[in-house]
Motif scaffolding. Structure first.
Motif, short mmCIF file in Angstrom:
data_model
loop_
_atom_site.label_atom_id
_atom_site.label_comp_id
_atom_site.label_asym_id
_atom_site.label_seq_id
_atom_site.Cartn_x
_atom_site.Cartn_y
_atom_site.Cartn_z
N PHE A 23 42.15 43.55 -9.37
CA PHE A 23 42.44 43.89 -10.76
C PHE A 23 41.37 44.82 -11.32
CE2 PHE A 23 41.92 43.08 -15.32
CZ PHE A 23 43.21 43.34 -15.77
N VAL A 24 41.78 45.75 -12.16
CA VAL A 24 40.87 46.67 -12.86
C VAL A 24 41.37 46.79 -14.30
CG1 VAL A 24 40.04 49.04 -13.00
CG2 VAL A 24 40.36 47.98 -10.77
N ASN A 25 40.46 46.66 -15.29
CA ASN A 25 40.93 46.77 -16.68
C ASN A 25 40.84 48.20 -17.20
OD1 ASN A 25 38.22 47.08 -17.21
ND2 ASN A 25 38.15 45.59 -18.87
N THR A 26 41.35 48.40 -18.41
CA THR A 26 41.42 49.73 -19.01
C THR A 26 40.03 50.32 -19.25
OG1 THR A 26 43.52 49.17 -20.07
CG2 THR A 26 42.31 51.07 -20.96
N ALA A 27 39.09 49.46 -19.70
CA ALA A 27 37.73 49.95 -19.98
C ALA A 27 37.10 50.54 -18.73
CB ALA A 27 36.87 48.80 -20.52
N TYR A 28 37.34 49.92 -17.56
CA TYR A 28 36.80 50.46 -16.31
C TYR A 28 37.41 51.83 -16.01
CZ TYR A 28 35.21 50.71 -11.48
OH TYR A 28 34.59 51.10 -10.32
N GLU A 29 38.70 51.96 -16.28
CA GLU A 29 39.34 53.26 -16.06
C GLU A 29 38.71 54.33 -16.95
OE1 GLU A 29 43.42 51.92 -16.85
OE2 GLU A 29 43.93 52.66 -14.87
N GLU A 30 38.44 53.98 -18.22
CA GLU A 30 37.87 54.95 -19.16
C GLU A 30 36.43 55.32 -18.80
OE1 GLU A 30 40.46 53.50 -23.07
OE2 GLU A 30 38.32 52.96 -22.86
N ILE A 31 35.65 54.34 -18.32
CA ILE A 31 34.26 54.61 -17.95
C ILE A 31 34.18 55.51 -16.73
CG2 ILE A 31 32.13 53.55 -17.06
CD1 ILE A 31 32.77 51.11 -18.83
N THR A 32 35.01 55.20 -15.73
CA THR A 32 34.91 55.90 -14.44
C THR A 32 35.81 57.13 -14.31
OG1 THR A 32 36.62 54.52 -13.41
CG2 THR A 32 34.32 53.72 -13.32
N GLY A 33 36.92 57.12 -15.05
CA GLY A 33 37.88 58.21 -14.88
C GLY A 33 38.85 57.95 -13.73
N PHE A 34 38.74 56.79 -13.06
CA PHE A 34 39.64 56.44 -11.97
C PHE A 34 40.80 55.58 -12.49
CE2 PHE A 34 36.79 58.44 -9.40
CZ PHE A 34 35.62 57.77 -9.13
N LYS A 35 42.00 55.81 -11.99
CA LYS A 35 43.16 55.01 -12.36
C LYS A 35 43.24 53.78 -11.47
CE LYS A 35 44.57 57.78 -15.56
NZ LYS A 35 44.48 57.36 -16.97
N ARG A 36 43.74 52.66 -12.06
CA ARG A 36 43.80 51.41 -11.28
C ARG A 36 44.69 51.55 -10.05
NH1 ARG A 36 45.53 47.44 -15.86
NH2 ARG A 36 44.39 48.96 -17.10
N GLU A 37 45.69 52.44 -10.14
CA GLU A 37 46.57 52.62 -8.98
C GLU A 37 45.81 53.17 -7.76
OE1 GLU A 37 48.57 52.63 -12.74
OE2 GLU A 37 47.22 54.16 -11.96
N GLU A 38 44.69 53.85 -8.02
CA GLU A 38 43.89 54.42 -6.93
C GLU A 38 43.03 53.35 -6.25
OE1 GLU A 38 42.45 57.58 -9.97
OE2 GLU A 38 42.03 58.41 -8.00
#
Length: 445
Positions: A23-38
């Motif tokens: 699992f990956v949350n939205t905040a992690y996506e925003e910090i890293t620029g990576f999408k959870r699907e990746e």
């Protein structure tokens, strides 16, 4: 639970007991620029190989079975983050998953840098007196009482057109002081011409200073030439190495100072002149007067105000701040970041500096570009520094190896964010590195 996790301001990253992303949350996506699907469904080791991150705190937690925090750069923009991995144990005591929180430190680091700058400026205000000359990167850096008195005197005399004699050894900063006098005067927007009386051949010096008329001598320009003194009209002239001026020319200069007029070589007309004369010398003009090598009447004309610039060895309080100033200046110029060990500073503080501020400036530039390590040690100084102070350099094989080992450790500490990472980088046990650091009195800033 997933909705609650989604509202967290920190990035959250969950892997199972094998290290596979769950699992990956939205905040992690925003910090890293990576999408959870990746990321979801992929093992952390594979993600490291594919360049998504340089290390995984999740794998460290799975290996050591305890909570671990690391500093790292992550994401497409290489943001500074602190990642804390927390193991979740099942009823049998085995790790069922690892939950990692990722906090963005980029803004905090920027605030820290600004605070450091503010503290530095505060220290400058309290301990140093700095005067910049317009259109130049030259600065007068000092905290000694002797230099403070000189700068105070300059502020007093600068507004008046009186002649000033600057005496002091080579490299002490006489030209910089002359610049300051000109910039603080009402002539600052007028010409400031510097003439090195010792660098121009005697037979050319007269024509350079006073100029010449058409056909004044063989080889003269057809249109004649305006002299440096005439060019400086309404401004300031610095006559450097005035003690080198030949006696015949001293007579003509004295006439200029007395009559405020100039006459070109080969000419008959005189021109009114309004210039301020600043002269500089590393010789004792009074002794030259007694020997008949310098005119006494000219000496007193030039010495209306005399400022004696002390050598650097007589104002040791200025050595460290000059050292810091030149290191900061050349670090910006060459985009190099280095520091000086306390032992090296002690040696430089006790050195007699025959070349004064110029020698210190040149040494700093040389060390910054030629020393490969991050920290400049006594062994990196030119041989005459340690010879003059009777410092014993490492001679035995054991001493040389230890000195080399110490430099390797210092460089590694600079490159890595923690002592543990430094130990891993060097391929030694953490406790071994800590023991060596204690022995050498090193700290990880």
């Amino acid at each position: 639970m997933e909705k609650i996790i989604e509202f967290s301001a920190d990035g959250l990253y969950v892997v199972n007991h094998e290290g596979v992303t769950l699992f990956v949350n939205t905040a992690y996506e925003e910090i890293t620029g990576f999408k959870r699907e990746e990321l979801i469904g992929f093992h952390m080791g594979d993600l490291i190989k594919r360049g998504y991150l340089d290390q995984s705190v999740s794998l460290l937690v799975l290996n050591e079975k305890k909570r671990i925090s690391i500093l790292q750069q992550i994401g497409q923009q290489k943001k500074d983050v602190i990642a804390t991995g927390n193991p979740v144990f099942d009823e049998s005591g085995a790790i069922s998953m690892v939950v990692t929180s990722v906090r963005d430190l980029t803004h905090l680091n920027e605030l820290t840098k600004e605070l450091t700058k503010a503290k530095t400026f505060s220290q400058l205000s309290q301990n140093r007196y700095t005067f910049s000359t317009d259109g130049s990167d030259e600065q007068i850096i000092f905290q000694s009482m002797r230099m403070k008195e000189i700068i105070h005197k300059i502020h007093q005399i600068a507004p008046f057109p009186t002649s000033v004699l600057l005496s002091g050894p080579s490299g002490a900063g006489k030209e910089v002081i002359a610049n300051l006098i000109h910039q603080l005067s009402d002539r600052k927007d007028e010409p400031f011409i510097k003439v090195n009386c010792g660098a121009i051949p005697e037979q050319l010096l007269e024509s350079e200073l006073f100029g010449y008329e058409k056909g004044a001598f063989t080889g003269a320009r057809n249109e004649g030439k305006i002299g440096l003194l005439e060019l400086a009209d309404k401004g300031t002239v610095l006559l450097d190495e005035i003690g080198e001026m030949p006696l015949p020319l001293q007579v003509k200069l004295l006439r200029v100072l007395q009559e405020k007029k100039i006459q070109r070589v080969g000419g008959t007309e005189t021109k009114q002149l309004d210039i301020r004369i600043i002269s500089a010398t590393n010789k004792k003009l009074k002794e030259l007067v007694l020997k008949g090598l310098f005119r006494e009447d000219l000496y007193y004309r030039l010495q209306v105000v005399e400022l004696s610039i002390p050598p650097l060895c007589e104002r040791p309080e200025d050595i460290e701040i000059l050292l810091d100033h030149f290191f900061a200046y050349f670090s910006r110029q060459y985009a190099i970041k280095k520091n000086v060990s306390e032992e090296t500073k002690r040696i430089l503080q006790n050195y007699h500096w025959p070349g004064n501020v110029r020698e210190l400036r040149n040494l700093v530039e040389s060390m910054l570009v030629s020393v490969p390590s991050f920290t400049i040690e006594p062994v990196d100084l030119p041989p005459h520094f340690t010879t003059q102070l009777d410092i014993v350099a490492p001679t035995t094989m054991k001493q040389r190896v230890e000195q080399y080992e110490k430099r390797i450790v210092q460089d590694a500490l600079q490159k890595n964010t923690s002592i543990r990472k430094t130990a891993n980088f060097l391929g030694v046990d953490h406790s071994t590195l800590v023991k060596k650091m204690k022995k050498w009195q090193m700290t990880k800033e």
